[in-house]
Design an enzyme around this catalytic site. Structure first.
Site, mmCIF file in Angstrom:
data_model
loop_
_atom_site.group_PDB
_atom_site.id
_atom_site.type_symbol
_atom_site.label_atom_id
_atom_site.label_comp_id
_atom_site.label_asym_id
_atom_site.label_seq_id
_atom_site.Cartn_x
_atom_site.Cartn_y
_atom_site.Cartn_z
ATOM 1 C CB SER A 109 -0.878 0.017 1.250
ATOM 2 O OG SER A 109 -1.473 1.290 1.407
ATOM 3 C CE1 TYR B 55 -3.703 -1.838 5.278
ATOM 4 C CE2 TYR B 55 -3.159 0.401 4.592
ATOM 5 C CZ TYR B 55 -3.536 -0.891 4.283
ATOM 6 O OH TYR B 55 -3.755 -1.245 2.978
HETATM 7 N N1 LIG Z 1 -8.528 -0.049 -1.282
HETATM 8 C C1 LIG Z 1 -7.436 0.660 -1.088
HETATM 9 O O1 LIG Z 1 -7.494 1.905 -1.043
HETATM 10 C C2 LIG Z 1 -6.099 -0.035 -0.940
HETATM 11 C C3 LIG Z 1 -4.946 0.745 -1.056
HETATM 12 C C4 LIG Z 1 -3.700 0.123 -0.914
HETATM 13 C C5 LIG Z 1 -3.624 -1.231 -0.668
HETATM 14 N N2 LIG Z 1 -4.757 -1.977 -0.561
HETATM 15 C C6 LIG Z 1 -4.604 -3.404 -0.280
HETATM 16 O O2 LIG Z 1 -5.311 -4.140 -1.244
HETATM 17 C C7 LIG Z 1 -5.607 -5.439 -0.723
HETATM 18 C C8 LIG Z 1 -7.052 -5.793 -1.067
HETATM 19 O O3 LIG Z 1 -7.928 -4.909 -0.386
HETATM 20 P P1 LIG Z 1 -9.208 -4.229 -1.095
HETATM 21 O O4 LIG Z 1 -8.954 -2.787 -1.157
HETATM 22 O O5 LIG Z 1 -9.553 -4.955 -2.335
HETATM 23 O O6 LIG Z 1 -10.320 -4.429 0.045
HETATM 24 P P2 LIG Z 1 -11.466 -5.516 0.265
HETATM 25 O O7 LIG Z 1 -12.446 -5.461 -0.840
HETATM 26 O O8 LIG Z 1 -11.932 -5.294 1.661
HETATM 27 O O9 LIG Z 1 -10.683 -6.896 0.147
HETATM 28 C C9 LIG Z 1 -9.985 -7.494 1.215
HETATM 29 C C10 LIG Z 1 -9.975 -8.976 0.992
HETATM 30 O O10 LIG Z 1 -9.197 -9.602 2.031
HETATM 31 C C11 LIG Z 1 -9.921 -10.716 2.529
HETATM 32 N N3 LIG Z 1 -9.604 -10.958 3.940
HETATM 33 C C12 LIG Z 1 -9.472 -10.045 4.927
HETATM 34 N N4 LIG Z 1 -9.220 -10.658 6.092
HETATM 35 C C13 LIG Z 1 -9.188 -11.990 5.836
HETATM 36 C C14 LIG Z 1 -8.992 -13.136 6.655
HETATM 37 N N5 LIG Z 1 -8.762 -13.045 7.971
HETATM 38 N N6 LIG Z 1 -9.037 -14.363 6.065
HETATM 39 C C15 LIG Z 1 -9.277 -14.471 4.736
HETATM 40 N N7 LIG Z 1 -9.459 -13.420 3.906
HETATM 41 C C16 LIG Z 1 -9.431 -12.198 4.466
HETATM 42 C C17 LIG Z 1 -11.392 -10.315 2.363
HETATM 43 O O11 LIG Z 1 -12.178 -11.485 2.246
HETATM 44 P P3 LIG Z 1 -13.369 -11.869 3.236
HETATM 45 O O12 LIG Z 1 -13.920 -10.613 3.821
HETATM 46 O O13 LIG Z 1 -14.320 -12.626 2.368
HETATM 47 O O14 LIG Z 1 -12.701 -12.749 4.226
HETATM 48 C C18 LIG Z 1 -11.382 -9.565 1.041
HETATM 49 O O15 LIG Z 1 -11.544 -10.452 -0.041
HETATM 50 C C19 LIG Z 1 -5.310 -5.369 0.776
HETATM 51 O O16 LIG Z 1 -4.077 -5.993 1.049
HETATM 52 C C20 LIG Z 1 -5.205 -3.875 1.040
HETATM 53 O O17 LIG Z 1 -4.375 -3.591 2.154
HETATM 54 C C21 LIG Z 1 -5.993 -1.400 -0.706
#
Ligand SMILES: NC(=O)c1ccc[n+]([C@@H]2O[C@H](COP(=O)([O-])OP(=O)(O)OC[C@H]3O[C@@H](n4cnc5c(N)ncnc54)[C@H](OP(=O)(O)O)[C@@H]3O)[C@@H](O)[C@H]2O)c1
Length: 270
Positions: A143, A154
């Protein structure tokens, strides 16, 4: 024939957001995608989307904090298809809270998901790729919070992701396995819904009011409006295309890091 026809990919956190978009792109490119997450209904949606795009996908319900969960996921892909070509360690959680007042249990969860599951997933992938002699790719999702002067807890977990991924990249220089750190900026996903300052700023810039969150989440319409507001948020597919770029390069070329940022910084209001 897609670039990944006959190949196997594992994507963690594939039930929504960036993980789902990566699963879709990999499926379109011909991979059999093992899509993992906890929410089975949402995972079914991912499988449906991959299948509709002409790909193959298997939903794997898994709590990645559980002992052996990530190893079990990779083992399943190996047992079912005999190979592993792409491992995308994407699952992540982000909780707000200062270091002075934050809940240590949220720190534990962020460490276990963002850092430990990703590291165990990377190790399991290396062993599987070596066992099936694959030319493999490991993609670790970091991130832009890791690059902040004061990244908070985070961002600190994502700083650890950067360090661990860089170390693995160096360790694997003698293997046909490339390792890329993907660094998204603010992206329109569920995760962004946990950041009211960001969404409120975007809504205000549109002359709209953002209502109160329900169960800690802002309404989907607010997120849709935020994403539609223009280049202050990247889309999940923007990140997925960057992932596909990295893993479709020749195996003797290392794309070590890709930063995917919206073209403008989001307006942030108090
Ligand atoms: N959105 C942003 O602005 C942003 C920016 C930089 C980096 N990121 C990174 O991108 C990645 C994906 O996030 P996203 O933005 O796409 O958000 P998201 O839609 O909330 O996706 C997060 C995913 O992680 C899974 N997850 C979380 N905890 C888990 C657990 N204990 N066991 C199994 N699965 C788990 C969730 O699945 P379930 O809920 O079904 O378990 C969900 O599929 C993350 O690493 C995040 O830090 C996001």
């Amino acid at each position: 024939m897609g670039a990944f026809s006959g190949k196997t990919a594992v994507v963690t956190g594939a039930s929504s957001g960036i993980g789902r978009a990566v699963a879709l792109r990999l499926g379109e490119a011909g991979a059999h995608v093992f899509a993992a997450g906890r929410r089975t209904d949402a995972l079914a949606g991912t499988v449906e989307a991959v299948t509709a795009a002409g790909g193959a996908a298997t939903a794997v319900a898994a709590e990645l904090r559980g002992p052996g969960a990530v190893q079990g996921l990779v083992d399943l892909a190996m047992t079912d298809t005999g190979r592993l070509d792409v491992m995308v360690n994407n699952a992540g959680v982000s909780f707000r809270g200062s270091l002075a007042d934050g809940d240590p249990e949220t720190w534990r969860e962020m460490l276990e998901v963002n850092v430990l599951a990703l590291t165990v997933g990377s190790q399991a992938a290396v062993r599987a790729m070596r066992a099936c002699r694959a030319e493999g790719h490991i993609v670790n999702i970091s991130s832009s919070a890791s690059r902040l002067e004061a990244p908070g807890f985070y961002g600190a977990t994502k700083t650890a992701v950067n360090a661990i991924t860089a170390s693995l990249r160096r360790e694997l220089e003698g293997d046909p396995i490339r390792v890329v750190t993907v660094i998204p900026g603010p992206t329109a996903t569920n995760l962004a819904r946990h950041h009211p300052d960001l969404l409120r700023g975007v809504a205000n810039s549109l002359g709209e009011e953002l209502g109160p969150p329900s169960d800690g989440l802002f309404p989907t319409e607010a997120l849709d409006r935020a994403a539609a507001a223009g280049p202050v948020l990247a889309s999940a597919d923007d990140v997925a295309r960057a992932v596909l770029f990295a893993i479709t390069q020749p195996i003797d070329l290392s794309i070590s890091e890709i930063s995917v940022q919206p073209a403008r910084r989001p307006p942030v209001t108090a």
